[in-house]
Design an enzyme around this catalytic site. Structure first.
Site, PDB file in Angstrom:
ATOM      1  N   CYS A   1     -71.201-116.854  10.023  1.00 41.69           N
ATOM      2  CA  CYS A   1     -70.843-118.227  10.315  1.00 41.69           C
ATOM      3  C   CYS A   1     -69.529-118.754  10.008  1.00 41.69           C
ATOM      4  O   CYS A   1     -68.808-119.486  10.432  1.00 41.69           O
ATOM      5  CB  CYS A   1     -71.977-119.177   9.361  1.00 41.69           C
ATOM      6  SG  CYS A   1     -71.999-120.843   9.719  1.00 41.69           S
ATOM      7  N   HIS A   2     -68.840-118.140   8.717  1.00 38.38           N
ATOM      8  CA  HIS A   2     -67.691-118.450   8.494  1.00 38.38           C
ATOM      9  C   HIS A   2     -66.800-116.913   8.307  1.00 38.38           C
ATOM     10  O   HIS A   2     -67.219-115.915   7.820  1.00 38.38           O
ATOM     11  CB  HIS A   2     -67.610-118.855   6.923  1.00 38.38           C
ATOM     12  CG  HIS A   2     -68.284-120.149   7.078  1.00 38.38           C
ATOM     13  ND1 HIS A   2     -69.727-120.299   6.570  1.00 38.38           N
ATOM     14  CD2 HIS A   2     -68.020-121.281   7.002  1.00 38.38           C
ATOM     15  CE1 HIS A   2     -70.001-121.295   6.687  1.00 38.38           C
ATOM     16  NE2 HIS A   2     -69.015-122.299   7.015  1.00 38.38           N
TER      17      HIS A   2
END
Length: 129
Positions: free
Chosen positions: A127-128
């Site tokens: 996600c990051h």
């Protein structure tokens, strides 16, 4: 623990630097990874594929640049699937904002963020970055 899931629902629950990680398989494909509380009981891998996934996740915990090569079966909308594929193409160690990814996918940063929130396999689909 994610709502409605019990330790025995997972194919394994392993120790992670931040608590526990439980994962579910369908055949050889990973369908779910959940971040669990550190007090969640460990659950040994049930199958040879679960043992392999546990080894791979532990390798990642030791080296965050580890590259995953595991089969996934992800339930999501066509848009979510497209975002998740794009996230997997971001090399470890590189960053890309939701806005920059949205521009590449001709959509909005909010839509990318919502797709990230809905992904069933954190860690493998980042996600990051």
């Amino acid at each position: 623990m994610r709502r409605g899931k019990r330790t025995r629902d997972f194919d394994a629950v392993i120790a992670a630097p931040f608590g526990r990680v439980g994962f579910m398989l369908e055949g050889d494909a990973i369908t779910d990874i959940s971040f669990l509380d550190k007090n969640t009981p460990l659950w040994p891998p049930r199958t040879s594929q679960a043992r392999k996934v546990a080894r791979v996740l532990r390798s990642y915990f030791g080296d965050s640049r580890y590259s995953f090569h595991l089969p996934l079966k992800l339930d999501g909308t066509p848009f979510q699937q497209r975002v998740w594929r794009a996230l997997q193409r971001i090399p470890a160690g590189r960053t890309l904002s939701y806005g920059a990814l949205a521009k590449k996918l001709d959509t909005s940063a909010r839509a990318v963020g919502n797709a990230c929130r809905a992904k069933p396999v954190p860690i493998i689909v980042p996600c990051h970055r």
